[in-house]
Design a protein around this motif. Structure first.
Motif, PDB file in Angstrom:
ATOM      1  N   UNK A 200       0.806  -1.216   0.000  1.00 51.15           N
ATOM      2  CA  UNK A 200       0.000   0.000   0.000  1.00 51.15           C
ATOM      3  C   UNK A 200       0.845   1.274   0.000  1.00 51.15           C
ATOM      4  N   UNK A 201       2.156   1.130   0.259  1.00 49.83           N
ATOM      5  CA  UNK A 201       2.999   2.319   0.397  1.00 49.83           C
ATOM      6  C   UNK A 201       4.017   2.488  -0.737  1.00 49.83           C
ATOM      7  N   UNK A 202       4.419   1.380  -1.350  1.00 47.57           N
ATOM      8  CA  UNK A 202       5.498   1.457  -2.343  1.00 47.57           C
ATOM      9  C   UNK A 202       5.072   0.826  -3.668  1.00 47.57           C
ATOM     10  N   UNK A 203       5.266   1.571  -4.760  1.00 47.74           N
ATOM     11  CA  UNK A 203       5.077   1.050  -6.109  1.00 47.74           C
ATOM     12  C   UNK A 203       6.458   0.798  -6.699  1.00 47.74           C
ATOM     13  N   UNK A 204       6.705  -0.425  -7.164  1.00 47.60           N
ATOM     14  CA  UNK A 204       8.017  -0.755  -7.721  1.00 47.60           C
ATOM     15  C   UNK A 204       8.302   0.082  -8.967  1.00 47.60           C
ATOM     16  N   UNK A 205       7.277   0.317  -9.795  1.00 49.47           N
ATOM     17  CA  UNK A 205       7.466   1.142 -10.997  1.00 49.47           C
ATOM     18  C   UNK A 205       7.904   2.553 -10.626  1.00 49.47           C
ATOM     19  N   UNK A 206       7.254   3.117  -9.606  1.00 53.76           N
ATOM     20  CA  UNK A 206       7.620   4.465  -9.149  1.00 53.76           C
ATOM     21  C   UNK A 206       9.021   4.472  -8.566  1.00 53.76           C
ATOM     22  N   UNK A 207       9.355   3.437  -7.808  1.00 55.07           N
ATOM     23  CA  UNK A 207      10.692   3.326  -7.218  1.00 55.07           C
ATOM     24  C   UNK A 207      11.761   3.359  -8.299  1.00 55.07           C
TER      25      UNK A 207
END
Length: 232
Positions: A200-207
Motif C-alpha cells: 500500500x505504500x510502495x510502487x516498484x514502478x515508481x521506485x
C-alpha cells in the motif's frame, strides 16, 4: 534438477541453505512449491536471525501456509537427515481465530449440547466472523518480496558506489535486503538485490522510474529490471 540439503540442526547445514537463498525467493522456481514445504518441515523451529535469508524465506512460507496453502509440485528437493514431508504438512494450518472459535464452541457444547443459540452467542459468533474477515483482508494487503537486477553503464562503473547509491534510496515501506554481483560478460557485472515492500505504500514502478534511474543515482545505474515479485 532436484537440490539436496543436509542436516539443518547443524550450522553448516543452515549456512548452505542461507547461501542458497541469497538470490532466491523460493527453493525452486518463482512460486512456493512442495520443495519449500519439504525444507520448511525439516526445520524444527524458526531459524536464528543470524541466517538472514533463511529467516526471510521461513517467515514468508509460514505466512503462505496460514493464508492459502501450497499446491505447486516443485522439483523434488531432498533434505538428508530429516523425515519426509507428509500430506498433513501441505494442509493450511488453522488460524488463531479459528482455533479460538473452535475452543469457544467446545465450551458451549459442554454447557448445553442441544440448547438453542442465545442472542449473546449469535453476537459473539458474528464478532468472531468479522474479526477473521478483517484479519484476512489485512494479510492480503500486506507485503511483497522483490528480486531486482541493477545494471551499470559499463565495466568501469564503481559497483560499490552503485550499491551505496541504490541503498541510499529511502521510502516508507521499503526495506533493502541482501545483494550480490553477477557477471554479465565483457568484464561487466550487474547487482542482484532483494527488497521487501509494503504494497500500500510502495510502487516498484515508481521506485525505479522516479528514484533509481534519476540524478544523481543514474550516474552509476543504467537500468533496473524486476526478476521476481512475490506476495508475502
Amino acid at each position: 534438477m532436484a537440490v539436496t540439503f543436509h542436516d539443518f540442526t547443524s550450522a553448516a547445514g543452515l549456512k548452505k541453505l542461507d547461501d542458497f537463498l541469497l538470490s532466491r525467493s523460493y527453493i525452486s522456481g518463482y512460486q512456493a512449491s512442495k520443495d519449500d514445504l519439504t525444507v520448511y518441515s525439516a526445520l524444527s523451529s524458526a531459524p536464528s536471525a543470524e541466517y538472514v535469508n533463511v529467516s526471510r524465506w521461513y517467515t514468508h512460507i509460514d505466512a503462505l501456509l496460514r493464508i492459502s496453502g501450497v499446491e505447486s509440485e516443485g522439483c523434488g528437493v531432498v533434505v538428508k537427515g530429516s523425515a519426509p514431508i507428509t500430506e498433513e504438512a501441505i494442509a493450511t494450518p488453522p488460524s488463531t481465530e479459528t482455533k479460538a472459535a473452535a475452543a469457544e464452541d467446545d465450551d458451549d457444547d459442554d454447557v448445553d449440547l442441544f440448547g438453542e443459540e442465545t442472542e449473546e452467542e449469535k453476537k459473539a459468533a458474528e464478532e468472531r466472523a468479522a474479526a477473521v474477515k478483517a484479519s484476512t483482508k489485512k494479510k492480503e494487503s500486506g507485503k511483497s518480496s522483490v528480486l531486482m537486477d541493477v545494471k551499470p553503464w559499463d565495466d568501469e562503473t564503481d559497483m560499490k558506489k552503485l550499491e551505496e547509491a541504490v541503498r541510499s534510496v529511502e521510502m516508507e515501506g521499503l526495506l533493502w535486503g541482501a545483494s550480490k554481483l553477477v557477471p554479465v560478460g565483457y568484464g561487466i557485472k550487474k547487482m542482484t538485490i532483494m527488497l521487501t515492500i509494503v504494497d500500500d505504500l510502495v510502487s516498484v514502478d515508481t521506485l525505479i522510474e522516479e528514484r533509481l534511474t534519476v540524478e544523481p543515482i543514474n550516474e552509476y545505474v543504467q537500468s533496473c529490471d524486476i526478476v521476481a515479485f512475490n506476495k508475502i
